[in-house]
Design a protein around this motif. Sequence first.
Motif, PDB file in Angstrom:
ATOM      1  N   ALA A   1     -19.937 -18.584 -49.190  1.00  0.00           N
ATOM      2  CA  ALA A   1     -19.996 -18.976 -47.782  1.00  0.00           C
ATOM      3  C   ALA A   1     -19.762 -20.474 -47.591  1.00  0.00           C
ATOM      4  CB  ALA A   1     -21.344 -18.572 -47.187  1.00  0.00           C
ATOM      5  N   VAL A   2     -20.100 -21.276 -48.593  1.00  0.00           N
ATOM      6  CA  VAL A   2     -19.958 -22.729 -48.448  1.00  0.00           C
ATOM      7  C   VAL A   2     -19.087 -23.363 -49.535  1.00  0.00           C
ATOM      8  CG1 VAL A   2     -22.181 -22.928 -47.288  1.00  0.00           C
ATOM      9  CG2 VAL A   2     -22.064 -23.255 -49.763  1.00  0.00           C
ATOM     10  N   GLY A   3     -18.835 -22.639 -50.617  1.00  0.00           N
ATOM     11  CA  GLY A   3     -18.092 -23.217 -51.728  1.00  0.00           C
ATOM     12  C   GLY A   3     -16.637 -23.484 -51.397  1.00  0.00           C
ATOM     13  N   LYS A   4     -16.114 -24.603 -51.907  1.00  0.00           N
ATOM     14  CA  LYS A   4     -14.697 -24.903 -51.719  1.00  0.00           C
ATOM     15  C   LYS A   4     -14.218 -25.807 -52.849  1.00  0.00           C
ATOM     16  CE  LYS A   4     -13.309 -27.702 -48.539  1.00  0.00           C
ATOM     17  NZ  LYS A   4     -13.030 -28.357 -47.235  1.00  0.00           N
ATOM     18  N   TYR A   5     -12.911 -25.881 -53.010  1.00  0.00           N
ATOM     19  CA  TYR A   5     -12.310 -26.715 -54.040  1.00  0.00           C
ATOM     20  C   TYR A   5     -11.671 -27.952 -53.415  1.00  0.00           C
ATOM     21  CZ  TYR A   5     -12.820 -23.065 -57.598  1.00  0.00           C
ATOM     22  OH  TYR A   5     -13.331 -22.154 -58.496  1.00  0.00           O
ATOM     23  N   TYR A   6     -11.787 -29.071 -54.119  1.00  0.00           N
ATOM     24  CA  TYR A   6     -11.112 -30.299 -53.719  1.00  0.00           C
ATOM     25  C   TYR A   6     -10.152 -30.713 -54.827  1.00  0.00           C
ATOM     26  CZ  TYR A   6     -14.499 -30.959 -49.932  1.00  0.00           C
ATOM     27  OH  TYR A   6     -15.256 -30.808 -48.795  1.00  0.00           O
ATOM     28  N   ASN A   7      -8.947 -31.075 -54.446  1.00  0.00           N
ATOM     29  CA  ASN A   7      -7.977 -31.595 -55.408  1.00  0.00           C
ATOM     30  C   ASN A   7      -8.333 -33.035 -55.745  1.00  0.00           C
ATOM     31  OD1 ASN A   7      -6.232 -29.272 -55.557  1.00  0.00           O
ATOM     32  ND2 ASN A   7      -5.517 -29.776 -53.507  1.00  0.00           N
ATOM     33  N   VAL A   8      -8.713 -33.252 -57.000  1.00  0.00           N
ATOM     34  CA  VAL A   8      -9.171 -34.573 -57.432  1.00  0.00           C
ATOM     35  C   VAL A   8      -8.531 -34.921 -58.770  1.00  0.00           C
ATOM     36  CG1 VAL A   8     -11.173 -35.951 -58.105  1.00  0.00           C
ATOM     37  CG2 VAL A   8     -11.372 -34.331 -56.225  1.00  0.00           C
ATOM     38  N   ARG A   9      -7.740 -35.952 -58.795  1.00  0.00           N
ATOM     39  CA  ARG A   9      -7.204 -36.508 -60.040  1.00  0.00           C
ATOM     40  C   ARG A   9      -6.569 -35.439 -60.949  1.00  0.00           C
ATOM     41  NH1 ARG A   9      -8.978 -40.740 -62.716  1.00  0.00           N
ATOM     42  NH2 ARG A   9     -10.213 -39.518 -64.200  1.00  0.00           N
ATOM     43  N   GLY A  10      -5.775 -34.572 -60.353  1.00  0.00           N
ATOM     44  CA  GLY A  10      -5.019 -33.606 -61.135  1.00  0.00           C
ATOM     45  C   GLY A  10      -5.701 -32.287 -61.420  1.00  0.00           C
ATOM     46  N   ILE A  11      -6.947 -32.132 -60.988  1.00  0.00           N
ATOM     47  CA  ILE A  11      -7.645 -30.852 -61.152  1.00  0.00           C
ATOM     48  C   ILE A  11      -8.342 -30.483 -59.841  1.00  0.00           C
ATOM     49  CG2 ILE A  11      -8.068 -31.234 -63.622  1.00  0.00           C
ATOM     50  CD1 ILE A  11     -11.032 -31.783 -62.822  1.00  0.00           C
ATOM     51  N   LYS A  12      -8.933 -29.292 -59.820  1.00  0.00           N
ATOM     52  CA  LYS A  12      -9.700 -28.866 -58.661  1.00  0.00           C
ATOM     53  C   LYS A  12     -11.184 -28.855 -59.010  1.00  0.00           C
ATOM     54  CE  LYS A  12      -6.104 -26.015 -56.521  1.00  0.00           C
ATOM     55  NZ  LYS A  12      -5.755 -24.659 -56.030  1.00  0.00           N
ATOM     56  N   LEU A  13     -11.965 -29.626 -58.283  1.00  0.00           N
ATOM     57  CA  LEU A  13     -13.416 -29.648 -58.477  1.00  0.00           C
ATOM     58  C   LEU A  13     -14.074 -28.707 -57.476  1.00  0.00           C
ATOM     59  CD1 LEU A  13     -14.265 -33.444 -59.005  1.00  0.00           C
ATOM     60  CD2 LEU A  13     -14.099 -31.651 -60.741  1.00  0.00           C
ATOM     61  N   TYR A  14     -14.967 -27.851 -57.989  1.00  0.00           N
ATOM     62  CA  TYR A  14     -15.680 -26.905 -57.128  1.00  0.00           C
ATOM     63  C   TYR A  14     -16.925 -27.585 -56.555  1.00  0.00           C
ATOM     64  CZ  TYR A  14     -18.260 -22.845 -55.504  1.00  0.00           C
ATOM     65  OH  TYR A  14     -18.961 -21.962 -54.723  1.00  0.00           O
ATOM     66  N   VAL A  15     -17.092 -27.466 -55.230  1.00  0.00           N
ATOM     67  CA  VAL A  15     -18.167 -28.167 -54.517  1.00  0.00           C
ATOM     68  C   VAL A  15     -18.871 -27.227 -53.547  1.00  0.00           C
ATOM     69  CG1 VAL A  15     -18.672 -30.040 -52.869  1.00  0.00           C
ATOM     70  CG2 VAL A  15     -16.994 -30.404 -54.695  1.00  0.00           C
ATOM     71  N   GLU A  16     -20.194 -27.383 -53.447  1.00  0.00           N
ATOM     72  CA  GLU A  16     -20.979 -26.753 -52.385  1.00  0.00           C
ATOM     73  C   GLU A  16     -21.819 -27.825 -51.719  1.00  0.00           C
ATOM     74  OE1 GLU A  16     -21.466 -22.394 -54.601  1.00  0.00           O
ATOM     75  OE2 GLU A  16     -23.255 -23.443 -53.892  1.00  0.00           O
ATOM     76  N   GLU A  17     -22.006 -27.712 -50.403  1.00  0.00           N
ATOM     77  CA  GLU A  17     -22.803 -28.686 -49.654  1.00  0.00           C
ATOM     78  C   GLU A  17     -23.944 -27.989 -48.920  1.00  0.00           C
ATOM     79  OE1 GLU A  17     -20.945 -32.015 -47.516  1.00  0.00           O
ATOM     80  OE2 GLU A  17     -19.024 -31.031 -47.963  1.00  0.00           O
TER      81      GLU A  17
END
Length: 269
Positions: free
Chosen positions: A32-48
């Motif tokens: 419901a809240v998880g998303k990926y951010y494109n960071v420095r050549g990879i995708k970091l998984y984030v929840e807030e």
Amino acid sequence: MHLKKILLMALIPQLITAFSFAQKIPYGKNAAVGKYYNVRGIKLYVEEYGSGQPLLMIHGNGGDMSAFSENVPYFSKKYRVILVDSRSQGKSIDTNPSLTFEQMADDFAALLDVMHIPKAYLLGWSDGGINAILMAIRHPDKVIKLASTGANITPDASAFVDGSWANSEKYYKENKSKVWRTAADKNAWKMFMLDWEQPNIKLTELKKVKCPAFIIAGDHDVIADKHTRLIQQNIPGSKLWIVKNSGHGTLVEHATVFNKKVDAFFAEK
């Protein structure tokens, strides 16, 4: 396997208990809240979670954001808690053959930029504590205050309690020539080598930390007491807390007092 990772894995049953009885949110698996951010050549998984001043939480070796299951419910009441799976861990995949703490610290600074967050409070555990310190050294403008528990600054016997480094040394000697076949095994060896060869933070670098810092460890942590004190003594103006009756998992084993004490540190003017 590296001792820090073994200890973190040993705490998983406590985290599962926390899921069952303390709260229902599946941190690290919350679609419901998880998303990926494109960071420095990879995708970091984030929840807030929550709102307020941003608080970035950074987990330990081989773990994921669920390590903070006992902390997020408390801090999300007054902070914008940002959970992230570190590079090569959890849902943040990185197939590159090597990894450094500096690389991860730069990832987190870049993540804040991508999220349009000028600076944040940091809470780091174990390898995450190392990352928090390195962020303050490499990206001082990104850190408001940091709390680091169970961190070390050198990869050797002097940083750990007597005899514990020998376990990692034995594992290294037994496996250093092994050819790893699967992606999972290759990644596990990469994570082992991270702690076997790193970090290598000089005392002169610690003196560059300008933000308020709270250095924490358990009184029977895997990190040697003298090593924790060495870190704290070389970070100008920093505070020390040796948590009584605690091992490496201070924030899990003594979550209630840990949350309150770290929150009080963050709130100090």
